[in-house]
Design a protein around this motif. Sequence first.
Motif, PDB file in Angstrom:
ATOM      1  N   ASN A 202      -6.346 -24.060  11.517  1.00 14.08           N
ATOM      2  CA  ASN A 202      -7.640 -23.594  11.040  1.00 14.08           C
ATOM      3  C   ASN A 202      -8.591 -23.406  12.220  1.00 14.08           C
ATOM      4  O   ASN A 202      -8.332 -23.834  13.345  1.00 14.08           O
ATOM      5  CB  ASN A 202      -8.218 -24.525   9.958  1.00 14.08           C
ATOM      6  N   ARG A 203      -9.712 -22.761  11.950  1.00 15.75           N
ATOM      7  CA  ARG A 203     -10.645 -22.403  13.026  1.00 15.75           C
ATOM      8  C   ARG A 203     -11.135 -23.602  13.801  1.00 15.75           C
ATOM      9  O   ARG A 203     -11.203 -23.600  15.035  1.00 15.75           O
ATOM     10  CB  ARG A 203     -11.857 -21.663  12.433  1.00 15.75           C
ATOM     11  N   PHE A 204     -11.503 -24.629  13.073  1.00 20.17           N
ATOM     12  CA  PHE A 204     -12.093 -25.791  13.716  1.00 20.17           C
ATOM     13  C   PHE A 204     -11.092 -26.512  14.613  1.00 20.17           C
ATOM     14  O   PHE A 204     -11.375 -26.787  15.785  1.00 20.17           O
ATOM     15  CB  PHE A 204     -12.640 -26.751  12.657  1.00 20.17           C
ATOM     16  N   CYS A 205      -9.923 -26.836  14.078  1.00 20.98           N
ATOM     17  CA  CYS A 205      -8.947 -27.600  14.852  1.00 20.98           C
ATOM     18  C   CYS A 205      -8.446 -26.796  16.047  1.00 20.98           C
ATOM     19  O   CYS A 205      -8.235 -27.352  17.130  1.00 20.98           O
ATOM     20  CB  CYS A 205      -7.790 -28.020  13.954  1.00 20.98           C
ATOM     21  N   THR A 206      -8.274 -25.510  15.879  1.00 21.64           N
ATOM     22  CA  THR A 206      -7.844 -24.672  16.999  1.00 21.64           C
ATOM     23  C   THR A 206      -8.910 -24.632  18.085  1.00 21.64           C
ATOM     24  O   THR A 206      -8.611 -24.786  19.284  1.00 21.64           O
ATOM     25  CB  THR A 206      -7.537 -23.253  16.517  1.00 21.64           C
ATOM     26  N   ARG A 207     -10.160 -24.447  17.698  1.00 16.98           N
ATOM     27  CA  ARG A 207     -11.242 -24.332  18.674  1.00 16.98           C
ATOM     28  C   ARG A 207     -11.421 -25.597  19.491  1.00 16.98           C
ATOM     29  O   ARG A 207     -11.661 -25.539  20.703  1.00 16.98           O
ATOM     30  CB  ARG A 207     -12.538 -23.986  17.955  1.00 16.98           C
ATOM     31  N   PHE A 208     -11.297 -26.765  18.843  1.00 16.31           N
ATOM     32  CA  PHE A 208     -11.571 -28.023  19.539  1.00 16.31           C
ATOM     33  C   PHE A 208     -10.304 -28.803  19.882  1.00 16.31           C
ATOM     34  O   PHE A 208     -10.387 -29.942  20.351  1.00 16.31           O
ATOM     35  CB  PHE A 208     -12.538 -28.869  18.718  1.00 16.31           C
ATOM     36  N   GLY A 209      -9.158 -28.198  19.668  1.00 20.21           N
ATOM     37  CA  GLY A 209      -7.906 -28.781  20.123  1.00 20.21           C
ATOM     38  C   GLY A 209      -7.406 -29.963  19.327  1.00 20.21           C
ATOM     39  O   GLY A 209      -6.662 -30.800  19.850  1.00 20.21           O
ATOM     40  N   LEU A 210      -7.763 -30.071  18.061  1.00 22.68           N
ATOM     41  CA  LEU A 210      -7.316 -31.196  17.248  1.00 22.68           C
ATOM     42  C   LEU A 210      -5.890 -30.958  16.747  1.00 22.68           C
ATOM     43  O   LEU A 210      -5.546 -29.851  16.328  1.00 22.68           O
ATOM     44  CB  LEU A 210      -8.231 -31.410  16.032  1.00 22.68           C
ATOM     45  N   THR A 211      -5.081 -32.001  16.775  1.00 24.69           N
ATOM     46  CA  THR A 211      -3.772 -31.962  16.137  1.00 24.69           C
ATOM     47  C   THR A 211      -3.773 -32.727  14.817  1.00 24.69           C
ATOM     48  O   THR A 211      -2.831 -32.637  14.036  1.00 24.69           O
ATOM     49  CB  THR A 211      -2.702 -32.550  17.064  1.00 24.69           C
ATOM     50  N   VAL A 212      -4.831 -33.505  14.587  1.00 25.17           N
ATOM     51  CA  VAL A 212      -5.056 -34.194  13.316  1.00 25.17           C
ATOM     52  C   VAL A 212      -6.486 -33.851  12.886  1.00 25.17           C
ATOM     53  O   VAL A 212      -7.412 -33.990  13.693  1.00 25.17           O
ATOM     54  CB  VAL A 212      -4.896 -35.721  13.461  1.00 25.17           C
ATOM     55  N   PRO A 213      -6.684 -33.397  11.640  1.00 25.65           N
ATOM     56  CA  PRO A 213      -8.016 -32.914  11.236  1.00 25.65           C
ATOM     57  C   PRO A 213      -8.987 -34.045  10.915  1.00 25.65           C
ATOM     58  O   PRO A 213      -9.469 -34.179   9.792  1.00 25.65           O
ATOM     59  CB  PRO A 213      -7.703 -32.073   9.997  1.00 25.65           C
ATOM     60  N   VAL A 214      -9.292 -34.848  11.930  1.00 25.03           N
ATOM     61  CA  VAL A 214     -10.100 -36.050  11.762  1.00 25.03           C
ATOM     62  C   VAL A 214     -11.149 -36.113  12.857  1.00 25.03           C
ATOM     63  O   VAL A 214     -10.833 -35.992  14.049  1.00 25.03           O
ATOM     64  CB  VAL A 214      -9.229 -37.322  11.815  1.00 25.03           C
TER      65      VAL A 214
END
Length: 325
Positions: A7-19
């Motif tokens: 998703n946009r958010f996790c891709t933009r900020f490099g998250l592998t877990v949406p937390v």
Amino acid sequence: MKKDMGNRFCTRFGLTVPVVQAPIGSASCPELVAAVSNAGGLGILSGTWREPEVLRGLIRQTQAQTTRPFGVNLVLAWDMTERLELCLEEGVRLLSFFWGDPAAYIQAVHAAGASVFHTVGSADEARKAADSGVDVIVAQGWESGGHVWGQVTTMALVPRVVDAVPQLPVLAAGGIADGRGIAAVLALGAEAAWMGTRFLLTHEARVHPHYQQRLLQATEADTLYTERFSGGWPQSPHRVLNRPQDWDQAEDVIAHYDDGEAIGKLSSNLPAPDVTGNIDAMCLYAGQSVGLAQEVLSAAQLVAQLGEETDQAVRNLWNRQGTMG
């Protein structure tokens, strides 16, 4: 979970877990923030009540422990110009704003190449924030621990905000403490969960052991939405563990820090590890998800567990759907 949530958010900020680890006041510290970010989540450092040079040191300590994105949260009930400038000078590229209008600060943040998160309690507020240039919306439900901005539950609020600002990522806050809750808010259209209470029960969180024991013993019915601890911040409702008898029967001075500084009755300060005294009479922030938080883990273990639980919750949902079909 998979390396890229997609998703946009996790891709933009490099998250592998949406937390996202919420800025849990003085409980947030470089060790916690860096550990969460290093584990694939996103850590947030509370900046509002730290003296500017103390905050500068905390930012540098966090940067020394992670090369991954992390943020600093500022509460707009007060003028945050000095602290914002300090954050940007120190290279912070994610600013989280709460409890006020962020419009006056957004240009400076964007000019530094940083992103703006803002917490809202309604769809109308989300539209206004989007119009002012905010990059990410945090939809905070009434179930949240700590200070609570809105009056709407997470389940009702998140899809309303998602529909109101489809151009922006929305994070869901309030009542989420495990992967089932994360999967639920993802289904509502959020792109990550914003979690505070659960991160109080980590080894890195800067909180008193007795506070953690109270959290471990609490149920979903053991919190109170109140303004009892609003000294210095009027009309600031918050959610805490519910034992008013402890507050009412307390002496005027309930505890002390290790340097001898006194903590008065109904102080809004949560109990740090170095506090001695009547911990039960202090402000023990907690959300309604507290009954789901049943063990103390390292931040890395917790983020990994949340990722696995989310995957399992999604698989269980698909399996049930397949059975129903």
